[in-house]
Design a protein around this motif. Structure first.
Motif, mmCIF file in Angstrom:
data_model
loop_
_atom_site.group_PDB
_atom_site.id
_atom_site.type_symbol
_atom_site.label_atom_id
_atom_site.label_comp_id
_atom_site.label_asym_id
_atom_site.label_seq_id
_atom_site.Cartn_x
_atom_site.Cartn_y
_atom_site.Cartn_z
ATOM 1 N N CYS A 9 0.848 -1.188 0.000
ATOM 2 C CA CYS A 9 0.000 0.000 0.000
ATOM 3 C C CYS A 9 0.886 1.241 0.000
ATOM 4 C CB CYS A 9 -0.938 -0.014 1.210
ATOM 5 S SG CYS A 9 -0.032 0.099 2.774
ATOM 6 N N LEU A 10 0.268 2.397 0.049
ATOM 7 C CA LEU A 10 1.022 3.647 0.004
ATOM 8 C C LEU A 10 1.889 3.861 1.243
ATOM 9 C CD1 LEU A 10 1.505 6.380 -1.466
ATOM 10 C CD2 LEU A 10 -0.597 7.220 -0.386
ATOM 11 N N CYS A 11 1.357 3.571 2.429
ATOM 12 C CA CYS A 11 2.115 3.823 3.663
ATOM 13 C C CYS A 11 3.073 2.685 4.000
ATOM 14 C CB CYS A 11 1.165 4.089 4.833
ATOM 15 S SG CYS A 11 0.345 2.636 5.491
ATOM 16 N N GLY A 12 2.931 1.556 3.328
ATOM 17 C CA GLY A 12 3.839 0.433 3.537
ATOM 18 C C GLY A 12 3.430 -0.513 4.655
ATOM 19 N N ALA A 13 2.325 -0.226 5.340
ATOM 20 C CA ALA A 13 1.882 -1.099 6.441
ATOM 21 C C ALA A 13 1.488 -2.483 5.915
ATOM 22 C CB ALA A 13 0.714 -0.460 7.182
ATOM 23 N N CYS A 76 -6.016 -0.404 2.396
ATOM 24 C CA CYS A 76 -5.301 -0.321 3.666
ATOM 25 C C CYS A 76 -6.101 0.539 4.642
ATOM 26 C CB CYS A 76 -3.924 0.282 3.428
ATOM 27 S SG CYS A 76 -3.050 0.680 4.957
ATOM 28 N N THR A 78 -5.048 2.174 7.092
ATOM 29 C CA THR A 78 -4.307 3.370 7.480
ATOM 30 C C THR A 78 -4.265 4.404 6.360
ATOM 31 O OG1 THR A 78 -2.938 2.123 9.002
ATOM 32 C CG2 THR A 78 -2.056 4.243 8.285
ATOM 33 N N CYS A 79 -3.846 4.000 5.170
ATOM 34 C CA CYS A 79 -3.656 4.981 4.084
ATOM 35 C C CYS A 79 -4.719 4.896 2.994
ATOM 36 C CB CYS A 79 -2.263 4.825 3.473
ATOM 37 S SG CYS A 79 -2.041 3.327 2.506
HETATM 38 ZN ZN ZN Z 1 -1.221 1.724 3.976
#
Ligand code: ZN
Ligand code: ZN
Length: 135
Positions: A9-13, A76, A78-79
């Motif tokens: 994902c964008l934030c890497g989580a 995701c 988060t992001c």
């Molecule tokens: Zn994310």
């Protein structure tokens, strides 16, 4: 020899791997995909044989099913970036092309649902192109 694709994902989580081959790569211009992506079309890779493995953050993955339709999306928590998901009772892996890391050598097979295209989504290859945000 089977292919291995990595993505996140964008934030890497949330991080994942796809092992195997994709059968189709469609650019979907339907109304749901336009709203879902906020863009001209979705870009999804499809496989009935490849295996999805979550490397990290599987607990971050959220799913939205649009009531009364078969449209759904994973993202995701988060992001909110698009993430892969299983559809058709777990028979079909759908991977957003933009979620894959690195170079993807597969070319799209087709534009689909073009009758639902946005009014501005026409001859976009003729629009001026810049390396960066134009000043
Ligand atoms: Zn994310
Ligand atoms: Zn669509």
């Amino acid at each position: 020899m089977s292919n291995r694709y990595a993505g996140s994902c964008l934030c890497g989580a949330a991080r994942f791997e796809v092992l195997g081959e994709f059968e189709r790569f469609y650019l979907c211009h339907c109304e749901f995909c336009r709203k879902d992506t906020g863009s001209a079309h979705a870009a999804n890779l499809f496989s009935s044989t490849a295996v999805l493995k979550w490397v990290a953050g599987e607990d971050q993955v959220r799913q939205f099913n649009l009531p009364g339709t078969r449209h759904s999306k994973c993202f995701c928590g988060t992001c909110a970036a698009a993430l892969p998901m299983m559809q058709v009772q777990g028979q079909l892996l759908v991977v957003p092309a933009g979620s894959l890391n690195g170079e993807v050598r597969i070319r799209p097979d087709a534009h689909i649902f073009v009758s639902s295209k946005a009014s501005w989504d026409d001859e976009l290859e003729k629009v001026p192109a810049f390396e960066r945000f134009p000043v």
